[in-house]
Design a protein around this motif. Structure first.
Motif, PDB file in Angstrom:
ATOM      1  N   GLN A   1       4.798   2.580  -4.014  1.00  0.00           N
ATOM      2  CA  GLN A   1       3.581   3.335  -4.326  1.00  0.00           C
ATOM      3  C   GLN A   1       2.358   2.680  -3.691  1.00  0.00           C
ATOM      4  OE1 GLN A   1       4.095   3.238  -8.621  1.00  0.00           O
ATOM      5  NE2 GLN A   1       4.568   5.430  -8.693  1.00  0.00           N
ATOM      6  N   ARG A   2       2.342   1.365  -3.652  1.00  0.00           N
ATOM      7  CA  ARG A   2       1.216   0.678  -3.007  1.00  0.00           C
ATOM      8  C   ARG A   2       1.216   0.924  -1.498  1.00  0.00           C
ATOM      9  NH1 ARG A   2      -1.468  -2.418  -6.686  1.00  0.00           N
ATOM     10  NH2 ARG A   2      -0.277  -3.284  -8.428  1.00  0.00           N
ATOM     11  N   VAL A   3       2.394   0.988  -0.907  1.00  0.00           N
ATOM     12  CA  VAL A   3       2.480   1.310   0.515  1.00  0.00           C
ATOM     13  C   VAL A   3       1.903   2.696   0.772  1.00  0.00           C
ATOM     14  CG1 VAL A   3       4.058   1.798   2.422  1.00  0.00           C
ATOM     15  CG2 VAL A   3       4.437  -0.209   0.991  1.00  0.00           C
ATOM     16  N   ALA A   4       2.230   3.650  -0.108  1.00  0.00           N
ATOM     17  CA  ALA A   4       1.720   5.018   0.052  1.00  0.00           C
ATOM     18  C   ALA A   4       0.207   5.051  -0.043  1.00  0.00           C
ATOM     19  CB  ALA A   4       2.343   5.930  -0.997  1.00  0.00           C
ATOM     20  N   ILE A   5      -0.365   4.283  -0.967  1.00  0.00           N
ATOM     21  CA  ILE A   5      -1.829   4.244  -1.090  1.00  0.00           C
ATOM     22  C   ILE A   5      -2.445   3.562   0.125  1.00  0.00           C
ATOM     23  CG2 ILE A   5      -3.754   3.297  -2.434  1.00  0.00           C
ATOM     24  CD1 ILE A   5      -2.043   3.624  -4.937  1.00  0.00           C
ATOM     25  N   ALA A   6      -1.818   2.483   0.586  1.00  0.00           N
ATOM     26  CA  ALA A   6      -2.326   1.773   1.766  1.00  0.00           C
ATOM     27  C   ALA A   6      -2.386   2.675   2.987  1.00  0.00           C
ATOM     28  CB  ALA A   6      -1.449   0.552   2.066  1.00  0.00           C
ATOM     29  N   ARG A   7      -1.500   3.677   3.037  1.00  0.00           N
ATOM     30  CA  ARG A   7      -1.436   4.585   4.181  1.00  0.00           C
ATOM     31  C   ARG A   7      -2.232   5.874   3.973  1.00  0.00           C
ATOM     32  NH1 ARG A   7       5.120   4.216   5.321  1.00  0.00           N
ATOM     33  NH2 ARG A   7       5.093   2.206   6.439  1.00  0.00           N
ATOM     34  N   HIS A   8      -2.914   5.997   2.853  1.00  0.00           N
ATOM     35  CA  HIS A   8      -3.624   7.253   2.577  1.00  0.00           C
ATOM     36  C   HIS A   8      -4.630   7.541   3.698  1.00  0.00           C
ATOM     37  CE1 HIS A   8      -6.044  10.301   0.578  1.00  0.00           C
ATOM     38  NE2 HIS A   8      -5.092  10.396  -0.331  1.00  0.00           N
ATOM     39  N   PRO A   9      -4.632   8.766   4.225  1.00  0.00           N
ATOM     40  CA  PRO A   9      -5.493   9.061   5.390  1.00  0.00           C
ATOM     41  C   PRO A   9      -6.990   8.967   5.100  1.00  0.00           C
ATOM     42  CG  PRO A   9      -4.424  11.052   4.554  1.00  0.00           C
ATOM     43  CD  PRO A   9      -3.760   9.901   3.878  1.00  0.00           C
ATOM     44  N   GLN A  10      -7.399   9.061   3.826  1.00  0.00           N
ATOM     45  CA  GLN A  10      -8.815   8.979   3.498  1.00  0.00           C
ATOM     46  C   GLN A  10      -9.235   7.594   3.008  1.00  0.00           C
ATOM     47  OE1 GLN A  10     -10.967  11.373   4.329  1.00  0.00           O
ATOM     48  NE2 GLN A  10      -9.131  12.296   5.223  1.00  0.00           N
ATOM     49  N   ARG A  11      -8.345   6.651   3.100  1.00  0.00           N
ATOM     50  CA  ARG A  11      -8.685   5.284   2.697  1.00  0.00           C
ATOM     51  C   ARG A  11      -9.809   4.755   3.588  1.00  0.00           C
ATOM     52  NH1 ARG A  11      -6.284   1.774  -0.610  1.00  0.00           N
ATOM     53  NH2 ARG A  11      -6.265  -0.453  -0.156  1.00  0.00           N
ATOM     54  N   PRO A  12     -10.768   3.993   3.029  1.00  0.00           N
ATOM     55  CA  PRO A  12     -11.857   3.455   3.865  1.00  0.00           C
ATOM     56  C   PRO A  12     -11.322   2.678   5.057  1.00  0.00           C
ATOM     57  CG  PRO A  12     -12.327   3.078   1.544  1.00  0.00           C
ATOM     58  CD  PRO A  12     -10.923   3.609   1.613  1.00  0.00           C
ATOM     59  N   ASN A  13     -11.940   2.897   6.217  1.00  0.00           N
ATOM     60  CA  ASN A  13     -11.508   2.208   7.425  1.00  0.00           C
ATOM     61  C   ASN A  13     -12.648   1.362   7.980  1.00  0.00           C
ATOM     62  OD1 ASN A  13     -13.239   3.965   8.748  1.00  0.00           O
ATOM     63  ND2 ASN A  13     -11.608   5.289   9.520  1.00  0.00           N
ATOM     64  N   ILE A  14     -12.447   0.772   9.132  1.00  0.00           N
ATOM     65  CA  ILE A  14     -13.419  -0.161   9.697  1.00  0.00           C
ATOM     66  C   ILE A  14     -14.804   0.459   9.852  1.00  0.00           C
ATOM     67  CG2 ILE A  14     -12.520   0.357  12.005  1.00  0.00           C
ATOM     68  CD1 ILE A  14     -14.253  -2.908  10.904  1.00  0.00           C
ATOM     69  N   THR A  15     -14.874   1.721  10.254  1.00  0.00           N
ATOM     70  CA  THR A  15     -16.192   2.349  10.424  1.00  0.00           C
ATOM     71  C   THR A  15     -16.898   2.516   9.080  1.00  0.00           C
ATOM     72  OG1 THR A  15     -15.150   4.540  10.406  1.00  0.00           O
ATOM     73  CG2 THR A  15     -15.550   3.534  12.548  1.00  0.00           C
ATOM     74  N   ASP A  16     -16.133   2.799   8.018  1.00  0.00           N
ATOM     75  CA  ASP A  16     -16.727   2.911   6.684  1.00  0.00           C
ATOM     76  C   ASP A  16     -17.284   1.567   6.230  1.00  0.00           C
ATOM     77  OD1 ASP A  16     -16.003   5.665   6.321  1.00  0.00           O
ATOM     78  OD2 ASP A  16     -13.947   5.002   5.933  1.00  0.00           O
TER      79      ASP A  16
END
Length: 272
Positions: A9-24
């Motif tokens: 489940q943590r892997v799935a959250i880590a891969r979420h497409p809307q997770r904050p990224n470097i630009t955020d």
């Protein structure tokens, strides 16, 4: 109280497409960001974003892997899988930071370095190895934050830091669970089972001494409450930077080197 999340489940959250990224993170935590492109050898790689910025008024160098959030951005950034040009660009910026005495902050979210034929022909392995070597010798503070996936040498090429932090729902491993299952059992469908065996979650890695701290996330993931999440990240980075800024350059380099040399070593037994 909700049940603890499984590793899968943590892997799935880590891969979420809307997770904050470097630009955020750059937009939320830094000011006056000036992007720098190109490795001055071959070309530009959009999978790694880097430049100079102000962090609470202090000049720093910011470098991170970039996946993108839309399909167009994913394709432009090669889904966050850097080529050698990206790692050489990162190294160029780190050498620049060393010259001008700027702390380095890296944000890691990658499934791994790009394994394509052209990347190998351009020296993918050498580029990663060179980063590991050069980062171990830097005399400025280096802080690495794993924000999503941190897989293989593609992540470690930005992760040789004095402080390695992980978000609560990020993962850090030698390769993806699917790749692990394919190698061990010849069956990628057993990736959820692999997640448990790999010890890739933040609590596992903190216990093993691979990382130095965990930054809590809002329930369900950082993407559900980004403002609160950014405040947590800001506090953690500020604290680490304040601690490291008290050390000399020689101490920073020696401490970083010994930190990674100790990993996986059996504890020394005291003589009776």
């Amino acid at each position: 109280m909700s049940e603890p999340l499984t590793a899968a489940q943590r892997v799935a959250i880590a891969r979420h497409p809307q997770r904050p990224n470097i630009t955020d993170y750059i937009q939320a935590l830094f000011t006056d960001f000036f992007e720098q492109k190109g490795d001055r050898l071959c070309g530009e790689d959009a999978a790694i974003l880097g430049g100079v910025a102000l962090y609470h008024g202090r000049p720093v160098t910011v470098i991170g892997t970039r996946k993108g959030k839309t399909l167009e951005e994913n394709l432009k950034c090669n889904f966050g899988m850097p080529n050698p040009e990206g790692y050489r660009k990162a190294l160029r910026l780190m050498r620049q930071a060393e010259k001008f005495r700027r702390p380095i902050l890296t944000f890691i979210d990658t499934s791994g370095a790009y394994p394509g034929l052209e990347a190998e022909a351009h020296g993918q392995g050498e580029a990663i190895a060179r980063n590991l070597y050069e980062m171990s010798r830097l005399t400025v503070p280096v802080i690495a934050l794993i924000t999503g996936e941190g897989n293989s040498g593609g992540a470690l090429a930005l992760g040789v830091a004095n402080r390695v932090l992980m978000l609560e729902n990020s993962v850090y491993a030698i390769l993806s669970p699917e790749g692990f299952a394919s190698i061990l059992w010849k069956d990628s469908a057993r990736h959820e089972e692999a997640c448990e065996l790999m010890k890739l979650t933040a609590p596992d890695l903190l216990e093993l001494g691979v990382i130095d701290g965990i930054i809590p996330e809002p329930e369900g993931g950082a993407h559900l409450a980004p403002a609160a999440h950014m405040r947590q990240v800001d506090r953690a980075l500020s604290r680490c930077l304040a601690e490291l800024s008290k050390e000399s350059g020689a101490a920073l380099a020696a401490g970083r080197y010994q930190k990674f040399r100790r990993m996986g070593a059996a504890p020394q037994k005291e003589e009776a």
